[in-house]
Design an enzyme around this catalytic site. Structure first.
Site, short mmCIF file in Angstrom:
data_model
loop_
_atom_site.label_atom_id
_atom_site.label_comp_id
_atom_site.label_asym_id
_atom_site.label_seq_id
_atom_site.Cartn_x
_atom_site.Cartn_y
_atom_site.Cartn_z
N ARG A 34 22.09 -67.92 5.88
CA ARG A 34 22.54 -67.14 7.01
C ARG A 34 22.14 -68.06 8.27
NH1 ARG A 34 24.48 -64.27 3.68
NH2 ARG A 34 24.66 -62.19 3.88
N SER B 216 23.40 -55.91 7.40
CA SER B 216 21.76 -56.19 6.99
C SER B 216 21.14 -56.48 8.42
CB SER B 216 21.80 -57.47 6.25
OG SER B 216 22.34 -57.19 4.96
N GLU C 99 18.20 -60.44 11.10
CA GLU C 99 19.42 -61.33 11.13
C GLU C 99 20.51 -61.12 12.33
OE1 GLU C 99 23.59 -61.87 9.10
OE2 GLU C 99 22.44 -60.44 7.84
N1 EPU Z 1 16.79 -54.32 -3.27
C1 EPU Z 1 16.06 -53.36 -3.22
N2 EPU Z 1 15.98 -52.27 -2.47
C2 EPU Z 1 16.73 -52.02 -1.25
C3 EPU Z 1 17.72 -53.23 -1.01
C4 EPU Z 1 17.42 -54.34 -2.05
O1 EPU Z 1 15.09 -53.11 -4.18
O2 EPU Z 1 16.63 -51.18 -0.32
C5 EPU Z 1 16.73 -55.29 -3.95
C6 EPU Z 1 17.29 -54.88 -5.46
O3 EPU Z 1 16.49 -55.69 -6.29
C7 EPU Z 1 18.88 -55.69 -5.57
C8 EPU Z 1 18.49 -56.89 -4.50
O4 EPU Z 1 17.69 -56.16 -3.50
O5 EPU Z 1 19.04 -56.05 -6.86
C9 EPU Z 1 19.52 -57.29 -3.87
O6 EPU Z 1 20.21 -56.31 -3.16
P1 EPU Z 1 21.97 -56.50 -3.00
O7 EPU Z 1 22.62 -57.13 -3.77
O8 EPU Z 1 22.37 -55.02 -2.35
O9 EPU Z 1 21.97 -57.42 -1.61
P2 EPU Z 1 20.80 -57.56 -0.17
O10 EPU Z 1 20.11 -58.83 -0.60
O11 EPU Z 1 20.35 -56.33 0.18
C10 EPU Z 1 22.68 -59.38 0.68
C11 EPU Z 1 23.34 -59.75 1.80
C12 EPU Z 1 24.35 -58.65 2.22
C13 EPU Z 1 25.47 -58.71 1.13
C14 EPU Z 1 24.88 -58.52 -0.25
C15 EPU Z 1 25.68 -58.68 -1.52
C16 EPU Z 1 21.79 -60.74 3.19
C17 EPU Z 1 20.92 -60.50 4.48
N3 EPU Z 1 22.34 -59.45 3.09
O12 EPU Z 1 21.99 -58.07 0.66
O13 EPU Z 1 25.03 -59.29 3.47
O14 EPU Z 1 26.69 -58.02 1.32
O15 EPU Z 1 23.68 -59.33 -0.26
O16 EPU Z 1 25.94 -60.08 -1.61
O17 EPU Z 1 21.74 -61.78 2.84
C18 EPU Z 1 25.14 -58.67 5.74
O18 EPU Z 1 24.75 -59.78 5.97
O19 EPU Z 1 25.42 -57.99 6.70
C19 EPU Z 1 25.12 -58.10 4.56
C20 EPU Z 1 25.56 -56.80 4.33
#
Ligand code: EPU
Length: 367
Positions: A193, A267, A363
């Site tokens: 990012r 995010s 972010e």
């Molecule tokens: N998780 C939790 N609680 C939460 C959120 C996440 O426990 O409230 C944990 C879970 O263990 C889950 C892991 O985090 O398995 C990963 O969550 P998720 O796959 O939903 O993705 P994220 O890490 O929350 C990132 C990106 C998103 C992107 C998703 C999918 C960043 C800052 N965010 O989110 O990007 O869509 O992965 O690849 O890297 C954005 O940048 O605006 C965005 C939405």
């Protein structure tokens, strides 16, 4: 003769000043004044822009910067406004809305296709088009709001892909030099990012087009875990760019609030990158901490998980809702100002710091 056209019905500060700032050749450049930026950002907060104008070509970008420099007015480039937070005092300069169009196939061979896309194109329209062409490489980044020009700035990524993997180079207008130069993938210094455009070179360049290299082969596993789970659940085993796009759009629709209906900036926090020793400390206390190895003894911790552990999931703080399906997302439910968001943000950052001794990072960029 040069012209500037004041958009009728919009109040302006001082017409003669505007005449002096924005004028070139025989083209018109519509300049609007005192524009509420909350109408142009998906978080729907913050004050006014003193001036705002749309740019449709590299020459527009150049002329706008040359004229603004003469006046000592700062310029801020705005794409879709989905990753920008505006402060209550607004912006005492010119907001340049990036509208440069273009989608050109630069080269094509049996392995892949190289495309050059204008910075003002909508990112998801471009993904859709490349998927329809049968190309793979960005299909997992389907549904990300915003423009093409904004995509390299924070190295957008989702479901196992990031733009850095497919980007060959960007053309940028160099504010100091006054002309367009090329920045190769390496020169953009992409990381999670991040890029020079929001770091060391912040404010020095405006991205005018982006060149991507995409493939003709189908996407191949291993896929990002939530994506794989969805594919398994739906008994999908033949993977095409279209199949992956459809799956990602369905997952996003379920997990991420639509900014058109519920104001948010995707995010709001980055995931947290820590060193191995920090992870070991964390695991001593919280042995269920999810973590993903990033190489170089660095680990990514889902910030959504950290926030969830503080008990803030689903909470409404000063009109800002911590999204109940992913704590990384903050929804502006009823906040009326940036200071409401600021207070909510401080509370969340403070709760994570108190519980885990970890400083989480925002972010979206701030104007
Ligand atoms: N998780 C939790 N609680 C939460 C959120 C996440 O426990 O409230 C944990 C879970 O263990 C889950 C892991 O985090 O398995 C990963 O969550 P998720 O796959 O939903 O993705 P994220 O890490 O929350 C990132 C990106 C998103 C992107 C998703 C999918 C960043 C800052 N965010 O989110 O990007 O869509 O992965 O690849 O890297 C954005 O940048 O605006 C965005 C939405």
């Amino acid at each position: 003769m040069s012209y500037v056209r004041i958009v009728p019905g919009v109040p302006y500060v001082n017409e003669s000043e505007i005449w002096f700032i924005f004028c070139y050749n025989t083209s018109y450049m519509d300049v609007r004044t005192n524009i509420p930026l909350k109408n142009f950002t998906t978080m729907k907060l913050g004050g006014n822009a003193r001036f705002m104008t749309d740019v449709f070509s590299k020459e527009d970008v150049r002329q706008l910067h040359l004229n603004a420099q003469k006046q000592n007015l700062p310029v801020f480039t705005l794409g879709g406004g989905s990753n920008t937070i505006v402060k209550d005092e607004g912006f005492n300069g010119i907001v340049m809305r990036m509208r440069i169009p273009g989608f050109e196939v630069e080269s094509d061979d049996i392995f892949g296709t190289t495309i050059k896309v204008g910075a003002g194109e909508n990112w998801d329209d471009v993904v859709k088009k490349t998927v329809e062409m049968g190309l793979s490489g960005i299909e997992a980044m389907s549904g990300i709001p915003g423009t093409v020009g904004a995509a390299p700035v924070q190295n957008i990524g989702a479901y196992g892909q990031e733009i850095a993997d497919k980007l060959i180079f960007v053309n940028v207008y160099d504010h100091q030099a006054g002309f367009v130069v090329t920045k190769t993938n390496q020169q953009c210094k992409f990381s999670y990012r991040d890029s020079i455009f929001r770091g060391e070179a912040k404010g020095l360049y405006t991205i005018v087009d982006v060149t991507l290299r995409l493939h003709k082969s189908n996407p191949e596993p291993p896929f990002y875990s939530t994506l794989q789970t969805y594919l398994d659940e739906h008994q999908i085993s033949h993977y095409t760019p279209q199949v992956i796009r459809d799956a990602v759009l369905a997952i996003r629709e379920d997990k991420l609030p639509d900014p058109a209906k519920l104001p948010n900036a995707g995010s709001f926090f980055k995931n947290t990158i820590i060193d191995e020793w920090q992870l070991n400390e964390l695991l001593k206390e919280y042995d269920d901490t999810p973590h993903y190895e990033m190489g170089d003894k660095r680990y990514k911790i889902p910030t959504g998980w950290l926030i969830e552990q503080t008990g803030k999931k689903g909470q409404l703080i000063n009109g800002i809702r911590v999204h109940d399906k992913n704590c990384l997302v903050l929804i502006n439910e009823s906040a009326s100002s940036y200071s409401d968001l600021d207070a909510a943000r401080s509370e969340i950052i403070g709760a994570v710091r108190d519980k885990f001794r970890i400083a989480i990072e925002q972010e979206p960029l701030e104007l």
